[in-house]
Design a protein around this motif. Structure first.
Motif, PDB file in Angstrom:
ATOM      1  N   THR A  60      -4.573   3.322  -4.590  1.00 22.56           N
ATOM      2  CA  THR A  60      -4.435   2.836  -3.267  1.00 22.56           C
ATOM      3  C   THR A  60      -5.167   2.412  -2.272  1.00 22.56           C
ATOM      4  N   VAL A 101      -5.363   8.339   2.908  1.00 18.83           N
ATOM      5  CA  VAL A 101      -4.121   7.747   2.093  1.00 18.83           C
ATOM      6  C   VAL A 101      -3.456   9.224   1.489  1.00 18.83           C
ATOM      7  N   VAL A 149      -1.093   4.386   4.134  1.00 16.01           N
ATOM      8  CA  VAL A 149      -2.587   4.300   4.451  1.00 16.01           C
ATOM      9  C   VAL A 149      -2.582   4.652   6.155  1.00 16.01           C
ATOM     10  N   GLN A 167      -6.976  -0.691  -3.710  1.00 21.67           N
ATOM     11  CA  GLN A 167      -6.138  -1.805  -3.398  1.00 21.67           C
ATOM     12  C   GLN A 167      -6.585  -2.496  -2.032  1.00 21.67           C
ATOM     13  N   GLY A 212      -0.631  10.981  -0.498  1.00 21.44           N
ATOM     14  CA  GLY A 212      -0.244  10.539  -2.013  1.00 21.44           C
ATOM     15  C   GLY A 212      -0.252  12.021  -2.853  1.00 21.44           C
ATOM     16  N   LEU A 270       0.921  -1.034   0.132  1.00 21.71           N
ATOM     17  CA  LEU A 270       0.009  -0.065  -0.007  1.00 21.71           C
ATOM     18  C   LEU A 270       0.842   1.379   0.105  1.00 21.71           C
ATOM     19  N   GLN A 271       1.326   1.458  -1.100  1.00 21.50           N
ATOM     20  CA  GLN A 271       2.154   2.922  -1.358  1.00 21.50           C
ATOM     21  C   GLN A 271       1.204   3.663  -2.269  1.00 21.50           C
ATOM     22  N   LYS A 292      -3.695   8.429  -7.611  1.00 23.79           N
ATOM     23  CA  LYS A 292      -2.677   7.676  -6.976  1.00 23.79           C
ATOM     24  C   LYS A 292      -3.436   7.241  -5.711  1.00 23.79           C
ATOM     25  N   ARG A 293      -4.017   8.202  -4.965  1.00 21.66           N
ATOM     26  CA  ARG A 293      -4.767   7.827  -3.592  1.00 21.66           C
ATOM     27  C   ARG A 293      -5.993   7.019  -3.796  1.00 21.66           C
TER      28      ARG A 293
END
Length: 138
Positions: A63, A52, A32, A66, A54, A28-29, A59-60
């Motif tokens: 993530t 998140v 988070v 995911q 970012g 989780l990049q 991108k947020r």
């Protein structure tokens, strides 16, 4: 909320945060963070609010998506950690907490307002105005 539901919410929040930090930090990049947790009165569902970090919204969102796909695994790990404190494991639902991004946006707006005020004040101040004469009627 009752004291019991508050305690369970705090427990779930703390343990899920640890699970994310220890087991899923590489997946989780960007980072988070679990910012808040609520549990229903019957302890059947836990609502977790995740922030998140970012650079971009895309991108947020990726993530967070995911994170949602990892929910069953996270719930399983949570169940092994807190199995002695709860009879049944609550279902977990994640929600995206964008309060940090909103706060940053508000701060930027306030900065722009402050700059605009300073610009207006510097334009309206007279340069070398003569002093006011109060004795003109005498």
């Amino acid at each position: 909320m009752s004291i019991r539901t508050e305690r369970v919410a705090e427990l779930v929040q703390r343990e899920v945060a640890r699970i994310l930090q220890r087991d899923y930090a590489d997946q989780l990049q960007p980072m988070v963070t679990i910012t808040n947790a609520r549990v229903t009165g019957d302890l059947s569902t836990a609502y977790l609010y995740a922030s998140v970090m970012g650079d971009t919204s895309a991108k947020r969102e990726a993530t967070f998506k995911q994170l949602k796909t990892l929910t069953p695994e996270i719930r399983e790990k949570l169940a092994t950690r807190i199995r002695h404190q709860l009879r049944t494991m609550p279902e977990i639902q994640f929600f995206l907490d964008e309060s940090l991004q909103k706060a940053k946006k508000m701060e930027n707006l306030f900065d722009r307002i402050r700059e605009e005020r300073e610009r207006r004040e510097s334009r309206t101040e007279p340069v070398d105005a003569p002093p006011a004469d109060d004795e003109s009627d005498a």
